[in-house]
Design a protein around this motif. Structure first.
Motif, PDB file in Angstrom:
ATOM      1  N   ILE A 151       4.052   8.245  -6.125  1.00 39.28           N
ATOM      2  CA  ILE A 151       4.366   7.410  -7.283  1.00 39.28           C
ATOM      3  C   ILE A 151       3.233   7.483  -8.293  1.00 39.28           C
ATOM      4  O   ILE A 151       2.091   7.791  -7.944  1.00 39.28           O
ATOM      5  N   MET A 152       3.575   7.214  -9.532  1.00 39.45           N
ATOM      6  CA  MET A 152       2.577   7.260 -10.591  1.00 39.45           C
ATOM      7  C   MET A 152       1.694   6.008 -10.571  1.00 39.45           C
ATOM      8  O   MET A 152       0.484   6.101 -10.646  1.00 39.45           O
ATOM      9  N   LEU A 153       2.307   4.836 -10.460  1.00 34.94           N
ATOM     10  CA  LEU A 153       1.565   3.580 -10.564  1.00 34.94           C
ATOM     11  C   LEU A 153       1.906   2.665  -9.395  1.00 34.94           C
ATOM     12  O   LEU A 153       3.066   2.307  -9.192  1.00 34.94           O
ATOM     13  N   ASP A 154       0.899   2.268  -8.645  1.00 36.47           N
ATOM     14  CA  ASP A 154       1.041   1.390  -7.484  1.00 36.47           C
ATOM     15  C   ASP A 154       0.489   0.021  -7.841  1.00 36.47           C
ATOM     16  O   ASP A 154      -0.709  -0.122  -8.079  1.00 36.47           O
ATOM     17  N   GLU A 155       1.373  -0.962  -7.873  1.00 29.48           N
ATOM     18  CA  GLU A 155       0.943  -2.351  -8.086  1.00 29.48           C
ATOM     19  C   GLU A 155       1.277  -3.222  -6.869  1.00 29.48           C
ATOM     20  O   GLU A 155       1.354  -4.434  -6.970  1.00 29.48           O
ATOM     21  N   MET A 156       1.461  -2.584  -5.722  1.00 30.51           N
ATOM     22  CA  MET A 156       1.777  -3.328  -4.505  1.00 30.51           C
ATOM     23  C   MET A 156       0.514  -3.943  -3.916  1.00 30.51           C
ATOM     24  O   MET A 156      -0.579  -3.410  -4.083  1.00 30.51           O
ATOM     25  N   THR A 157       0.715  -5.025  -3.186  1.00 32.35           N
ATOM     26  CA  THR A 157      -0.406  -5.578  -2.439  1.00 32.35           C
ATOM     27  C   THR A 157      -0.726  -4.617  -1.301  1.00 32.35           C
ATOM     28  O   THR A 157       0.116  -3.804  -0.903  1.00 32.35           O
ATOM     29  N   ASP A 158      -1.917  -4.719  -0.767  1.00 33.96           N
ATOM     30  CA  ASP A 158      -2.316  -3.809   0.309  1.00 33.96           C
ATOM     31  C   ASP A 158      -1.433  -3.948   1.538  1.00 33.96           C
ATOM     32  O   ASP A 158      -1.127  -2.952   2.193  1.00 33.96           O
ATOM     33  N   ASP A 159      -1.010  -5.176   1.868  1.00 30.11           N
ATOM     34  CA  ASP A 159      -0.170  -5.342   3.059  1.00 30.11           C
ATOM     35  C   ASP A 159       1.211  -4.719   2.870  1.00 30.11           C
ATOM     36  O   ASP A 159       1.776  -4.167   3.815  1.00 30.11           O
ATOM     37  N   ILE A 160       1.756  -4.748   1.665  1.00 28.15           N
ATOM     38  CA  ILE A 160       3.042  -4.078   1.409  1.00 28.15           C
ATOM     39  C   ILE A 160       2.841  -2.563   1.431  1.00 28.15           C
ATOM     40  O   ILE A 160       3.595  -1.836   2.070  1.00 28.15           O
ATOM     41  N   LYS A 161       1.812  -2.094   0.760  1.00 32.05           N
ATOM     42  CA  LYS A 161       1.553  -0.651   0.680  1.00 32.05           C
ATOM     43  C   LYS A 161       1.345  -0.048   2.069  1.00 32.05           C
ATOM     44  O   LYS A 161       1.765   1.070   2.335  1.00 32.05           O
ATOM     45  N   GLN A 162       0.728  -0.794   2.956  1.00 31.76           N
ATOM     46  CA  GLN A 162       0.463  -0.306   4.323  1.00 31.76           C
ATOM     47  C   GLN A 162       1.732   0.152   5.033  1.00 31.76           C
ATOM     48  O   GLN A 162       1.690   1.086   5.825  1.00 31.76           O
ATOM     49  N   ARG A 163       2.866  -0.479   4.724  1.00 32.44           N
ATOM     50  CA  ARG A 163       4.135  -0.109   5.363  1.00 32.44           C
ATOM     51  C   ARG A 163       4.534   1.323   5.020  1.00 32.44           C
ATOM     52  O   ARG A 163       5.295   1.942   5.753  1.00 32.44           O
ATOM     53  N   PHE A 164       4.045   1.842   3.894  1.00 29.69           N
ATOM     54  CA  PHE A 164       4.428   3.180   3.449  1.00 29.69           C
ATOM     55  C   PHE A 164       3.423   4.261   3.853  1.00 29.69           C
ATOM     56  O   PHE A 164       3.701   5.445   3.677  1.00 29.69           O
ATOM     57  N   ASP A 165       2.283   3.875   4.386  1.00 30.19           N
ATOM     58  CA  ASP A 165       1.253   4.847   4.749  1.00 30.19           C
ATOM     59  C   ASP A 165       1.734   5.863   5.788  1.00 30.19           C
ATOM     60  O   ASP A 165       1.304   7.009   5.769  1.00 30.19           O
ATOM     61  N   ILE A 166       2.633   5.467   6.673  1.00 27.20           N
ATOM     62  CA  ILE A 166       3.132   6.400   7.691  1.00 27.20           C
ATOM     63  C   ILE A 166       3.972   7.521   7.067  1.00 27.20           C
ATOM     64  O   ILE A 166       4.254   8.513   7.732  1.00 27.20           O
TER      65      ILE A 166
END
Length: 178
Positions: A151-166
Protein backbone atom coordinates in the motif's frame (compact mmCIF):
# COMPACT_ATOMS: atom_id res chain seq x y z
CA UNK A 1 13.34 5.79 -5.29
CA UNK A 2 11.02 7.67 -2.96
CA UNK A 3 13.00 10.09 -0.85
CA UNK A 4 11.93 11.50 2.51
CA UNK A 5 11.01 14.74 0.74
CA UNK A 6 8.88 12.75 -1.76
CA UNK A 7 7.06 11.08 1.12
CA UNK A 8 6.44 14.41 2.84
CA UNK A 9 5.16 15.83 -0.44
CA UNK A 10 2.78 12.89 -0.89
CA UNK A 11 1.42 13.38 2.64
CA UNK A 12 1.04 17.12 2.06
CA UNK A 13 -0.79 16.54 -1.23
CA UNK A 14 -2.96 13.87 0.40
CA UNK A 15 -3.97 16.29 3.16
CA UNK A 16 -4.38 19.46 1.08
CA UNK A 17 -5.64 18.12 -2.26
CA UNK A 18 -6.28 14.38 -2.59
CA UNK A 19 -4.57 11.00 -2.55
CA UNK A 20 -4.66 11.13 -6.38
CA UNK A 21 -2.63 14.31 -6.72
CA UNK A 22 0.87 12.76 -6.46
CA UNK A 23 0.06 10.63 -9.51
CA UNK A 24 -0.11 13.70 -11.76
CA UNK A 25 3.67 14.11 -11.46
CA UNK A 26 5.07 11.53 -13.90
CA UNK A 27 8.34 11.06 -12.00
CA UNK A 28 6.66 10.77 -8.62
CA UNK A 29 4.09 8.31 -10.01
CA UNK A 30 6.87 6.24 -11.60
CA UNK A 31 8.72 6.15 -8.27
CA UNK A 32 5.55 5.15 -6.40
CA UNK A 33 4.93 2.23 -8.78
CA UNK A 34 8.57 1.11 -8.67
CA UNK A 35 8.61 1.19 -4.87
CA UNK A 36 5.28 -0.66 -4.60
CA UNK A 37 6.63 -3.30 -7.01
CA UNK A 38 10.06 -3.77 -5.48
CA UNK A 39 9.21 -6.19 -2.62
CA UNK A 40 7.41 -8.51 -5.04
CA UNK A 41 9.70 -8.57 -8.08
CA UNK A 42 11.19 -11.98 -7.31
CA UNK A 43 8.17 -13.72 -5.77
CA UNK A 44 6.73 -15.25 -8.96
CA UNK A 45 3.37 -13.53 -8.51
CA UNK A 46 0.53 -14.87 -10.66
CA UNK A 47 -2.03 -12.13 -9.97
CA UNK A 48 -2.15 -8.64 -8.55
CA UNK A 49 -5.46 -7.67 -6.95
CA UNK A 50 -6.52 -4.03 -6.88
CA UNK A 51 -9.28 -2.99 -4.49
CA UNK A 52 -11.82 -0.53 -5.89
CA UNK A 53 -11.15 2.13 -6.82
CA UNK A 54 -7.69 3.61 -6.42
CA UNK A 55 -6.24 0.12 -6.06
CA UNK A 56 -7.18 -0.34 -9.72
CA UNK A 57 -4.78 2.41 -10.79
CA UNK A 58 -1.86 1.35 -8.63
CA UNK A 59 -2.50 -2.39 -8.92
CA UNK A 60 -2.71 -2.34 -12.70
CA UNK A 61 0.58 -0.49 -12.95
CA UNK A 62 2.28 -2.83 -10.46
CA UNK A 63 0.94 -5.91 -12.30
CA UNK A 64 2.43 -4.58 -15.53
CA UNK A 65 5.72 -3.82 -13.79
CA UNK A 66 6.10 -7.30 -12.26
CA UNK A 67 4.66 -9.20 -15.25
CA UNK A 68 1.58 -10.55 -13.48
CA UNK A 69 -2.13 -10.69 -14.30
CA UNK A 70 -4.47 -8.11 -12.81
CA UNK A 71 -7.77 -8.81 -11.05
CA UNK A 72 -10.36 -6.43 -9.63
CA UNK A 73 -12.09 -6.63 -6.28
CA UNK A 74 -15.18 -4.47 -6.62
CA UNK A 75 -17.55 -2.89 -4.15
CA UNK A 76 -20.96 -4.57 -4.20
CA UNK A 77 -23.28 -3.61 -7.05
CA UNK A 78 -20.66 -1.62 -8.95
CA UNK A 79 -20.16 -4.28 -11.60
CA UNK A 80 -21.74 -7.60 -10.88
CA UNK A 81 -25.30 -6.62 -9.88
CA UNK A 82 -26.75 -6.70 -13.38
CA UNK A 83 -24.50 -9.10 -15.22
CA UNK A 84 -23.76 -11.96 -12.83
CA UNK A 85 -26.01 -14.14 -10.73
CA UNK A 86 -25.08 -13.86 -7.05
CA UNK A 87 -23.74 -17.43 -7.02
CA UNK A 88 -21.01 -16.44 -9.52
CA UNK A 89 -19.51 -13.85 -7.18
CA UNK A 90 -17.45 -14.32 -4.01
CA UNK A 91 -18.37 -11.66 -1.48
CA UNK A 92 -17.16 -10.55 1.92
CA UNK A 93 -18.55 -7.87 4.22
CA UNK A 94 -16.32 -5.41 6.01
CA UNK A 95 -16.42 -2.14 7.88
CA UNK A 96 -14.44 0.65 6.25
CA UNK A 97 -12.39 3.42 7.87
CA UNK A 98 -15.52 5.56 8.37
CA UNK A 99 -17.44 2.80 10.13
CA UNK A 100 -19.70 2.05 7.14
CA UNK A 101 -20.52 -1.53 6.22
CA UNK A 102 -19.47 -2.51 2.72
CA UNK A 103 -19.36 -5.69 0.72
CA UNK A 104 -16.47 -6.52 -1.60
CA UNK A 105 -16.91 -8.87 -4.56
CA UNK A 106 -14.77 -11.01 -6.86
CA UNK A 107 -15.88 -13.10 -9.86
CA UNK A 108 -16.02 -16.88 -9.37
CA UNK A 109 -15.37 -19.65 -11.87
CA UNK A 110 -11.64 -19.05 -12.30
CA UNK A 111 -12.21 -15.82 -14.22
CA UNK A 112 -9.72 -14.00 -12.06
CA UNK A 113 -8.12 -15.99 -9.28
CA UNK A 114 -7.53 -19.68 -9.85
CA UNK A 115 -6.85 -22.18 -7.05
CA UNK A 116 -3.17 -22.05 -6.17
CA UNK A 117 -2.54 -18.61 -7.69
CA UNK A 118 0.07 -16.60 -5.80
CA UNK A 119 -1.55 -13.21 -5.25
CA UNK A 120 -0.51 -9.80 -3.98
CA UNK A 121 -2.91 -7.03 -2.98
CA UNK A 122 -2.14 -3.44 -3.96
CA UNK A 123 -4.05 -0.42 -2.66
CA UNK A 124 -3.53 3.25 -1.98
CA UNK A 125 -4.39 3.72 1.68
CA UNK A 126 -5.46 1.68 4.68
CA UNK A 127 -6.79 3.33 7.82
CA UNK A 128 -8.35 0.42 9.71
CA UNK A 129 -7.59 -2.53 7.43
CA UNK A 130 -11.21 -3.69 7.07
CA UNK A 131 -11.24 -3.78 3.27
CA UNK A 132 -7.81 -5.40 3.22
CA UNK A 133 -8.97 -8.15 5.56
CA UNK A 134 -12.07 -8.72 3.40
CA UNK A 135 -9.90 -8.87 0.26
CA UNK A 136 -7.70 -11.54 1.85
CA UNK A 137 -10.76 -13.64 2.72
CA UNK A 138 -12.20 -13.34 -0.80
CA UNK A 139 -8.89 -14.34 -2.39
CA UNK A 140 -8.64 -17.33 -0.08
CA UNK A 141 -12.26 -18.34 -0.85
CA UNK A 142 -11.27 -18.35 -4.52
CA UNK A 143 -8.33 -20.64 -3.72
CA UNK A 144 -5.64 -17.99 -4.09
CA UNK A 145 -2.66 -17.64 -1.76
CA UNK A 146 -1.90 -14.12 -0.56
CA UNK A 147 1.88 -13.75 -0.64
CA UNK A 148 2.11 -9.97 -0.36
CA UNK A 149 0.38 -6.70 0.34
CA UNK A 150 1.62 -3.31 -0.83
CA UNK A 151 0.00 0.00 0.00
CA UNK A 152 1.05 3.57 -0.55
CA UNK A 153 -0.09 5.05 2.78
CA UNK A 154 -0.49 3.18 6.08
CA UNK A 155 -2.49 4.94 8.78
CA UNK A 156 -3.31 1.80 10.75
CA UNK A 157 -2.47 1.39 14.38
CA UNK A 158 0.38 -1.01 15.07
CA UNK A 159 -1.93 -3.66 16.52
CA UNK A 160 -4.12 -3.64 13.38
CA UNK A 161 -1.11 -3.60 11.05
CA UNK A 162 0.39 -6.60 12.87
CA UNK A 163 -2.45 -8.78 11.55
CA UNK A 164 -1.14 -8.22 8.01
CA UNK A 165 2.56 -8.88 8.69
CA UNK A 166 2.15 -12.61 7.95
CA UNK A 167 1.23 -11.59 4.37
CA UNK A 168 4.52 -9.85 3.59
CA UNK A 169 3.02 -6.39 4.20
CA UNK A 170 4.78 -3.32 2.81
CA UNK A 171 3.76 0.33 3.02
CA UNK A 172 5.60 3.12 1.26
CA UNK A 173 4.63 5.60 3.94
CA UNK A 174 3.69 4.98 7.57
CA UNK A 175 2.04 8.26 8.48
CA UNK A 176 3.18 8.30 12.10
CA UNK A 177 6.82 8.05 10.95
CA UNK A 178 6.91 11.12 8.68
Amino acid sequence: MLTQSNKKLILKMHKEISIYSPWADKNLFKNIIEELSKPFLHLHVDKVVGIESRGFILGGAVAYNIHAGFVLIRKKDNMYAYTYPKELVFSEECVDYSGKKKTLELERDNKGIKPGDKVIIIDDWWGKGGQGNAAIHIIEKAGGIVIGIGIMLDEMTDDIKQRFDIYNFHALIKKTKI
